[in-house]
Design a protein around this motif. Structure first.
Motif, PDB file in Angstrom:
ATOM      1  N   THR A  82      31.823  59.964  59.973  1.00 13.78           N
ATOM      2  CA  THR A  82      32.996  59.609  59.178  1.00 13.78           C
ATOM      3  C   THR A  82      32.543  58.969  57.870  1.00 13.78           C
ATOM      4  O   THR A  82      32.293  57.778  57.810  1.00 13.78           O
ATOM      5  CB  THR A  82      33.883  58.602  59.943  1.00 13.78           C
ATOM      6  N   THR A  83      32.415  59.778  56.816  1.00 18.52           N
ATOM      7  CA  THR A  83      31.867  59.268  55.557  1.00 18.52           C
ATOM      8  C   THR A  83      32.834  58.314  54.873  1.00 18.52           C
ATOM      9  O   THR A  83      34.020  58.596  54.757  1.00 18.52           O
ATOM     10  CB  THR A  83      31.553  60.435  54.613  1.00 18.52           C
ATOM     11  N   TRP A  84      32.291  57.175  54.444  1.00 16.26           N
ATOM     12  CA  TRP A  84      33.063  56.226  53.641  1.00 16.26           C
ATOM     13  C   TRP A  84      32.673  56.353  52.180  1.00 16.26           C
ATOM     14  O   TRP A  84      33.472  56.212  51.288  1.00 16.26           O
ATOM     15  CB  TRP A  84      32.825  54.780  54.121  1.00 16.26           C
ATOM     16  N   THR A 122      28.544  55.568  56.398  1.00 21.50           N
ATOM     17  CA  THR A 122      29.558  56.113  57.287  1.00 21.50           C
ATOM     18  C   THR A 122      30.100  54.991  58.157  1.00 21.50           C
ATOM     19  O   THR A 122      29.494  53.911  58.225  1.00 21.50           O
ATOM     20  CB  THR A 122      28.969  57.188  58.203  1.00 21.50           C
ATOM     21  N   GLU A 123      31.215  55.250  58.819  1.00 20.77           N
ATOM     22  CA  GLU A 123      31.788  54.245  59.706  1.00 20.77           C
ATOM     23  C   GLU A 123      30.777  53.886  60.799  1.00 20.77           C
ATOM     24  O   GLU A 123      30.537  52.719  61.078  1.00 20.77           O
ATOM     25  CB  GLU A 123      33.071  54.803  60.323  1.00 20.77           C
TER      26      GLU A 123
END
Lengths: 263, 193
Positions: A86-88, A97-98
């Motif tokens: 989950t890329t931030w 990522t998360e």
């Protein structure tokens, strides 16, 4: 420099028991992969240090500053470069990522709890008591224990010698140069005399001990006798309750909405 | 010939190790101030924490010295209050063990720069195994992990291998090593002449 402190129940725990309990706690924490649980454990350890170390709050706060730096430096690599889906944020090589964020945070708290337990031990244990206790409770060979105690006694002498060398170089007008060669010269001019003098001194002490009939036999008498007390039970119970309560609270009131931080 | 450790060997080893324990403690702040530079530059100086084992082994040249020195140095660092706390103690045990195994593999008969560098690599491998359990390093991106491992191993060869070797070489000139080393074959041959 004033280094006085009050003796608390943490000081009265049997040093061997304290050491082994903390090592078990260390190994246990290595298998904790739930970040919420780990955070609760860390706060429990910090509470123990803050309230019961017996040292002034100002000193404890000062000693806690490096912990913050370690927290940041330990977590940053994993946050910036760890694996995750989950890329931030993505910026060149940096990929936050998360998953990597929480894993990084987890590592930070892990470093923090190790450091806290270690500092609690160091602040509440006299080395002499530790080695006497190790000889009596786990039958550590007196040769090793007494060598350690003699070695720790030599630290102030080493520091004094270091200062003497520095002053001697100042008096003789040794120039402070920069660059690799100067660095090499500096390392050499301190380490060689310090090492060689320490070896000579250690050798002399060993000869003197043997001349006075120190044989290193386990069957011997001890000036300090260390046993167990109620404080040992309280300490083990505190950590036991902390583990269970920490787990319970992490389920009931999780701080972060994540479970296992591994990829 | 009795090859066990005598009181003199133990005491000298521990005193050297405690000296290194102080260096280890001071190395901590340097390490975490270099760390924010990023890209694992800090790993290049990690090798300092393996140096007690190789230096003590080169000075005393007996079985068990490398392990004892590394454990003692870690204990010293721990007792003066390391920022890493308990961690250093267990890392010390594993690093010392791996260095000792390398010297054992050469049957404690070689004292050259190659063997010492191999022991330094051994310690590095030991520390990497510990980091695997502690730091989830396998979850780093692959390029980043390779950089991490490469820098740590290069750093340990340079510091705990090559630098340790030349440090003891310089120390030999003071004559102090003759106090503590076991008599070698050459010494016995010299008596026969």
């Amino acid at each position: 420099m004033d280094l006085s402190f009050n003796e608390t129940w943490l000081h009265k725990i049997n040093p061997t028991l304290k050491l082994f309990t903390m090592i078990l706690m260390f190994i246990f924490v290595l298998f904790v992969h739930q970040i919420n649980w780990l955070i609760n454990l860390t706060f429990g350890a910090l509470l123990l240090l803050w309230v019961f170390s017996g040292h002034p709050k100002k000193r404890v706060s000062l000693l806690l500053i490096p912990f913050l730096i370690i927290f940041i430096s330990t977590s940053s690599s994993m946050i910036l470069f760890g694996k995750g889906d989950t890329t931030w944020m993505k910026w060149g090589l940096v990929h936050i990522t998360e998953e990597s964020f929480y894993r990084g945070l987890h590592l930070g708290f892990r470093a923090l709890i190790f450091a806290t337990l270690g500092l609690t031990f160091a602040l509440t244990t006299r080395p002499v008591n530790l080695f006497y206790s190790l000889m009596q409770q786990v039958k550590l060979n007196p040769k090793y224990a007494y060598s350690f105690m003699a070695g720790l006694r030599l630290i102030p002498i080493m520091i004094e010698e270091f200062l003497t060398i520095r002053n001697a170089m100042k008096v003789r007008g040794v120039e402070q140069e920069r660059g690799v060669r100067a660095f090499y010269f500096k390392i050499k001019s301190y380490s060689i005399p310090l090492l060689s003098q320490s070896i000579r001194r250690a050798h002399r002490i060993a000869v003197a001990m043997e001349a006075k009939r120190f044989t290193g036999e386990r069957d011997r008498t001890y000036y300090y006798k260390l046993g167990f007390s109620l404080n040992d039970g309280i300490f083990v119970a505190y950590l036991g309750v902390l583990i269970l309560l920490g787990y319970y609270l992490s389920v009931v009131w999780p701080l972060f909405p994540v479970g296992d931080v591994r990829y | 010939m009795n090859r066990g450790l005598k009181l003199t060997d133990i005491l000298v080893t521990i005193v050297i190790a405690i000296g290194f324990g102080i260096v280890y403690k001071l190395w901590g702040p340097l390490y975490y101030f270099v760390k924010p530079l990023g890209l694992h530059i800090d790993q290049l100086i990690y090798g300092m924490w393996f140096m007690a084992a190789t230096v003590a082994y080169l000075i005393i040249r007996k079985p068990g010295v490398a392990f004892l020195a590394e454990v003692a140095a870690a204990s010293g660092e721990f007792l003066v209050g390391s920022e890493w706390g308990l961690e250093v103690l267990l890392f010390g045990v594993v690093q010392g063990l791996f260095a000792e195994l390398v010297f054992m593999a050469f049957r404690y008969k070689r004292f050259d720069v190659t063997v010492v560098s191999l022991a330094a690599i051994g310690s590095a491998v030991g520390s990497i195994i510990m980091d695997y359990y502690k730091g989830y390093i396998e979850d780093l991106a692959l390029w980043n992990l390779s950089l991490f491992l490469g820098f740590r191993i290069i750093g340990s060869i340079l510091i705990a291998g090559v630098a340790a070797y030349y440090l003891v070489k310089a120390l030999e000139k003071t004559g102090v090593t003759n106090l503590v080393r076991p008599a070698s074959k050459q010494d016995y041959d010299a008596l026969d002449q």
